[in-house]
Design a protein around this motif. Structure first.
Motif, mmCIF file in Angstrom:
data_model
loop_
_atom_site.group_PDB
_atom_site.id
_atom_site.type_symbol
_atom_site.label_atom_id
_atom_site.label_comp_id
_atom_site.label_asym_id
_atom_site.label_seq_id
_atom_site.Cartn_x
_atom_site.Cartn_y
_atom_site.Cartn_z
ATOM 1 N N VAL A 196 0.961 -0.902 -0.283
ATOM 2 C CA VAL A 196 0.105 0.055 -0.011
ATOM 3 C C VAL A 196 0.932 0.862 -0.336
ATOM 4 O O VAL A 196 0.718 2.365 -0.655
ATOM 5 N N TYR A 197 1.852 1.325 0.961
ATOM 6 C CA TYR A 197 2.531 2.465 0.964
ATOM 7 C C TYR A 197 2.975 2.766 -0.387
ATOM 8 O O TYR A 197 3.681 3.687 -0.737
ATOM 9 N N LEU A 198 4.115 1.812 -0.812
ATOM 10 C CA LEU A 198 5.035 2.305 -1.629
ATOM 11 C C LEU A 198 3.967 2.172 -3.396
ATOM 12 O O LEU A 198 4.479 3.301 -4.022
ATOM 13 N N ASP A 199 2.734 1.667 -3.122
ATOM 14 C CA ASP A 199 2.009 1.890 -4.237
ATOM 15 C C ASP A 199 1.395 3.281 -4.121
ATOM 16 O O ASP A 199 1.819 4.209 -4.876
ATOM 17 N N GLN A 200 0.995 3.955 -3.218
ATOM 18 C CA GLN A 200 0.318 4.823 -3.260
ATOM 19 C C GLN A 200 2.071 6.295 -3.042
ATOM 20 O O GLN A 200 1.392 7.197 -3.748
ATOM 21 N N HIS A 201 3.066 6.178 -2.970
ATOM 22 C CA HIS A 201 4.241 6.681 -3.143
ATOM 23 C C HIS A 201 4.890 6.681 -4.564
ATOM 24 O O HIS A 201 5.997 7.062 -5.332
ATOM 25 N N GLY A 202 3.997 5.668 -5.749
ATOM 26 C CA GLY A 202 4.682 5.500 -6.813
ATOM 27 C C GLY A 202 6.237 4.310 -6.790
ATOM 28 O O GLY A 202 6.681 4.581 -8.191
ATOM 29 N N ILE A 203 5.988 3.782 -5.867
ATOM 30 C CA ILE A 203 7.372 2.891 -6.551
ATOM 31 C C ILE A 203 7.044 1.704 -6.462
ATOM 32 O O ILE A 203 6.106 0.874 -6.231
ATOM 33 N N LYS A 204 7.465 1.315 -8.171
ATOM 34 C CA LYS A 204 6.751 -0.127 -8.725
ATOM 35 C C LYS A 204 8.020 -1.001 -8.422
ATOM 36 O O LYS A 204 9.314 -0.654 -8.751
ATOM 37 N N GLY A 205 7.663 -2.343 -8.440
ATOM 38 C CA GLY A 205 8.912 -3.310 -8.772
ATOM 39 C C GLY A 205 9.417 -3.710 -8.149
ATOM 40 O O GLY A 205 10.844 -3.966 -8.415
ATOM 41 N N VAL A 206 8.989 -3.266 -6.834
ATOM 42 C CA VAL A 206 9.584 -4.351 -5.515
ATOM 43 C C VAL A 206 9.419 -6.086 -5.607
ATOM 44 O O VAL A 206 8.183 -5.904 -4.863
ATOM 45 N N PRO A 207 9.837 -6.709 -5.679
ATOM 46 C CA PRO A 207 9.806 -7.573 -5.332
ATOM 47 C C PRO A 207 9.321 -8.692 -4.248
ATOM 48 O O PRO A 207 9.969 -7.342 -2.628
ATOM 49 N N ASP A 208 9.374 -9.761 -3.679
ATOM 50 C CA ASP A 208 9.016 -10.358 -1.776
ATOM 51 C C ASP A 208 10.819 -10.288 -1.931
ATOM 52 O O ASP A 208 11.309 -10.079 -2.777
ATOM 53 N N LEU A 209 11.003 -10.344 -0.707
ATOM 54 C CA LEU A 209 12.270 -10.736 -0.584
ATOM 55 C C LEU A 209 12.439 -12.554 -0.608
ATOM 56 O O LEU A 209 12.448 -13.386 0.029
ATOM 57 N N PRO A 210 13.801 -12.269 -1.080
ATOM 58 C CA PRO A 210 14.526 -13.608 -1.620
ATOM 59 C C PRO A 210 14.337 -14.073 -0.187
ATOM 60 O O PRO A 210 14.578 -13.788 0.789
ATOM 61 N N PRO A 211 14.622 -15.477 0.244
ATOM 62 C CA PRO A 211 14.584 -16.305 1.253
ATOM 63 C C PRO A 211 16.455 -16.313 1.561
ATOM 64 O O PRO A 211 17.551 -16.420 1.688
ATOM 65 N N GLY A 212 16.044 -16.449 3.196
ATOM 66 C CA GLY A 212 17.142 -15.914 3.832
ATOM 67 C C GLY A 212 16.964 -15.778 5.211
ATOM 68 O O GLY A 212 15.544 -15.150 5.437
ATOM 69 N N LYS A 213 18.145 -14.893 5.641
ATOM 70 C CA LYS A 213 18.011 -14.869 7.118
ATOM 71 C C LYS A 213 18.075 -12.966 7.084
ATOM 72 O O LYS A 213 18.932 -12.622 6.543
ATOM 73 N N TYR A 214 17.114 -12.477 8.034
ATOM 74 C CA TYR A 214 17.367 -10.765 7.496
ATOM 75 C C TYR A 214 17.402 -10.401 9.161
ATOM 76 O O TYR A 214 16.726 -10.826 9.852
ATOM 77 N N VAL A 215 17.834 -9.288 9.257
ATOM 78 C CA VAL A 215 17.650 -8.665 10.348
ATOM 79 C C VAL A 215 16.693 -7.241 10.696
ATOM 80 O O VAL A 215 16.578 -6.731 9.029
#
Lengths: 568, 220
Positions: B162-181
């Motif tokens: 929603v936030y990304l769409d509201q500000h016009g940021i497109k093409g953000v894929p989901d996170l690849p598998p792995g550990k994240y902080v």
């Protein structure tokens, strides 16, 4: 069916009623229904002349009251004013010029306009004049006086710390509590009232006792009153005054009637019983220099070495005549020097005291509440853009100002068993050095670093807070010896005692206050027990209104104010 | 012949896309706070994740000035974004920052005017108004698009569509598998840190309990 008929009738009546209202609005309000009810505005040019008993007046400022646009008169006193007033109706056009009383002329548009006649403000200061009480001003300027009354400006003569420092007392009124000006100088009354009760000083002389002023029924004597400031015609260099500048007053009633002369920043105020006179000084920082700088002339043949404390340009900017002068409070010069050194295209060029210390505060909103209030709204109110209004709260050294005065950033880097911490402290919002004013003020940086188990890490390298930041339990605000730094101006006497009152000071020992928009970078090193551990650093910037040794002696219940805190 | 080739190609591409879809995930969660009325407006972000090499010229972030207040109080933007600063108030304002991540001074400007600033370095930018001491706000310049701002119930989803769409940021894929902080930032809440594992099988959910305190720096 009957219900349907009734509904149709109701709808028709409603439609007729609505149309009637719309036509009424259009007719009386001269609105254009085709443009969605927007009032038709067209630029109109008003031509006229400003004159006096001596002939035409050049450089008078002419405007429709409350509007931003104004026209200046030429040598013949002629002006051409552009305005968006709608044609038809009568309008007020005002004129003002420094040294003259503002005046007004009524005009119809379109149509010829009569001359605007200005009367001169003759130089006729009357020492016997009795200043008007702020209570009188409050009957019209309700919000302005309410905020002024809450400010320190309104209570400068009853400030308990000022009284304790003058008489050598404490809050329990015990006598002989050092320091005290009268204890050190029993033969001298001092000249505190020049700034702390200027109305009384103007009326009775600067040696008048502060206590008698407080006991006086003259309410206009307490604090820096409305009528005192609005009687200031000029500010001149005057080395006989404690601040080195002096306010030139014009205490008089107007030429005609019983109106009271009031100087102010507006050229469009024509509202008896005030006889308003436009004075650009009110929008100038120089106005504040009357009190917000204070020096001490050392005894004969004494001098000190400013080069040990200040750079040559800083010392020059403080504008002391020579090295026999000690800068005590230099807020005005600090600001002046900052402004002078800014390049012409810097965004901060031209900022002045009034911009920050007489700006809008959220609690005053909506703006219209403050624009015109009380009696003035009903009688002579001029709508004025909030942009052109200076609320009189005079915030300074208050929590609101201090919270954004400085900003701080932390950077850390772990190398083996060592943590390098860098602290950046910036004077973000101060147009003068921070802290400024009375040298008993200080700002402290307190840096705490601990490991993931909460154990405090040992500092290997870096500065510590001095003992005068308080010795004893840190929980009780005693930070002496802890990692950190202090920003303050320290006055010293000839025996080498620090934090002495200004009348005993013979030199400035140090002045580490933060200059406007400048960043101070401090580096610290801490020992890590475990190089794999993730330590945390917490930094606080604390404003202390009175250094601890003095607050202790005087038993003043002063509280620290947390300016900002950061975590790394 | 060509029709058959096209059908096979599309089928092959579809097949290829299936494992990629399955090998990416989003992070969802819920925040509870102690000492604050609402768990809303907490920035939750991934400290290290792939950046976004997209054209940000059409992305629009706005920091408004109205009634002596910056709106919003905290604005996360992607590094390289331009922020618009309209003055929708009745008095002039002077937005500036002396933060190390971005130093600028827009000068005093009148109501009805808009100015813009490019934020090209990650970090926290503290905004001030030079003439109104009460006004302050933060622009959080993020290294990657994997962040979210919690809603009134404390819920969030990274990346936040929603936030990304509201500000016009497109093409953000989901996170690849792995550990994240994952870390949090709120002006009045102590920063919480958590390591989460994105499995690639859809959403990874977790819960964060935050306490009142000072937040930490954005990136150490």
């Amino acid at each position: 069916m009957e219900v349907d008929n009734m509904m149709t009738k109701k709808t028709a009546l409603l439609a007729i009623f609505s149309l009637a209202i719309l036509l009424t609005i259009v007719y009386f309000g001269k609105m254009d229904p085709a443009r969605g009810g927007v009032r038709e505005t067209r630029e109109t040019k008003i031509q006229g002349r400003v004159v006096s008993q001596y002939g035409p007046l050049e450089n008078a400022r002419v405007r429709v009251p409350g509007e931003d646009r104004y026209a200046l008169t030429d040598r013949q006193g002629m002006f051409e004013l552009s305005t968006n007033l709608p044609p038809g109706g009568k309008f007020r056009i005002t004129a003002g010029k420094e040294g003259w009383f503002n005046n007004v002329q009524i005009t119809s548009l379109p149509g010829p306009m009569g001359d605007i006649f200005l009367n001169p403000v003759y130089l006729n200061d009357r020492a016997g004049y009795r200043f008007i009480s702020p209570v009188t001003c409050a009957s019209c300027h309700v919000e302005l006086t309410r905020y002024w009354d809450r400010s320190k400006m309104a209570h400068t003569s009853s400030n308990p710390m000022v009284l304790d420092m003058l008489y050598g007392t404490d809050p329990f009124n015990r006598q002989g509590i050092q320091p005290g000006y009268r204890l050190d100088n029993p033969e001298s009354g001092g000249n505190c009232i020049t700034c702390h009760a200027p109305s009384a000083a103007a009326a009775e002389g600067q040696s008048r006792d502060l206590k008698t002023i407080l006991q006086s029924p003259m309410t206009e004597w307490d604090g820096i009153s409305c009528d005192y400031c609005h009687k200031v015609r000029k500010v001149l260099t005057d080395r006989t005054k404690p601040s080195g500048t002096g306010a030139i007053l014009e205490r008089q009633t107007a030429e005609r009637g019983s109106s009271i002369l009031v100087f102010g920043p507006y050229d469009d105020v024509v509202a008896p019983p005030m006889a308003a006179s436009y004075n650009p000084l009110f929008a100038d920082a120089k106005f504040c220099s009357t009190c917000h700088n204070h020096f001490r002339k050392l005894d004969r043949k004494q001098s000190w070495e400013p080069a040990k404390v200040y750079t040559s340009s800083e010392w020059e900017g403080l504008k002391m005549e020579d090295e026999s002068f000690l800068p005590i409070q230099t807020t005005f010069q600090e600001w002046q020097q900052w402004q002078r050194e800014l390049p012409y295209n810097d965004a901060n060029k031209g900022k002045k005291c009034q911009d920050c210390h007489m700006g809008w505060r959220k609690e005053m909103l909506p703006y219209d509440n403050y624009v015109v209030d009380g009696m003035a709204r009903r009688m002579w109110g001029t709508y004025r853009s909030p942009q052109d209004i200076r609320p009189h709260h005079f915030d300074g050294g208050t929590e609101i100002q201090l919270k954004t005065a400085l900003s701080m950033e932390l950077e850390g880097e772990i190398t083996g068993k060592k943590l390098d911490m860098t602290v950046y402290i910036t004077n973000t919002n101060g147009g003068h050095w921070v802290p400024t004013g009375e040298p008993m003020r200080s700002v402290m940086l307190l840096l705490r670093v601990f490991d993931s188990k909460g154990n405090t890490l040992r500092m290997i390298k870096g500065s510590k807070l001095p003992p005068w930041a308080g010795e004893g339990n840190p929980e009780q605000g005693n930070y002496g010896g802890l990692p950190g730094a202090v920003f303050a101006k320290i006055l010293q006497d000839k025996e080498g005692n620090n934090h002495v009152p200004f009348w005993r000071a013979t030199r400035i020992a140090s002045d580490t206050r933060i200059r406007p928009k400048k960043t101070v970078t401090l580096r610290f090193e801490f020992a890590l027990n475990d190089p794999e551990d993730e330590p945390t650093a917490e930094a606080e910037l604390i404003y202390r209104p009175v250094v601890r040794p003095l607050a202790k002696k005087k038993q003043w219940p002063v509280k620290d104010i947390l300016m900002t805190s950061k975590v790394w | 012949m060509s029709h058959q080739f096209l059908t096979i190609s599309i089928a092959f591409l579809l097949l290829l896309s299936v494992p990629f879809q399955a090998l990416a995930g989003s992070i969802t969660g819920k925040i509870s706070v102690k000492g604050l009325r609402s768990p809303a407006n907490v920035l939750v972000y991934v400290t290290k994740a792939p950046g976004l090499s997209a054209d940000l010229s059409n992305v629009k972030f706005t920091m408004d000035q109205k009634n002596l207040t910056f709106v919003p109080h905290i604005l996360p933007v992607l590094v390289g974004s331009t922020v618009h600063f309209p003055n929708d108030d009745q008095v002039a304002h002077n937005v500036f920052s002396l933060s190390r991540a971005k130093k600028f001074n827009l000068g005093s400007y009148k109501p009805g005017t808009t100015k813009t600033v490019l934020f090209d370095k990650p970090g926290i930018v503290e905004l001030r108004c030079d003439v109104h001491a009460e006004m302050s706000a933060y622009i959080m310049v993020m290294k990657n698009p994997y962040w979210a701002v919690s809603d009134a119930k404390g819920s969030f989803k990274i990346p936040d569509p929603v936030y990304l769409d509201q500000h016009g940021i497109k093409g953000v894929p989901d996170l690849p598998p792995g550990k994240y902080v994952i870390k949090t930032w709120h002006e009045k809440l102590k920063t919480a840190k958590k390591v989460v594992e994105v499995s690639g099988k859809g959403e990874t959910a977790f819960r964060l309990d935050l306490k009142r305190g000072n937040p930490s720096v954005l990136y150490k």
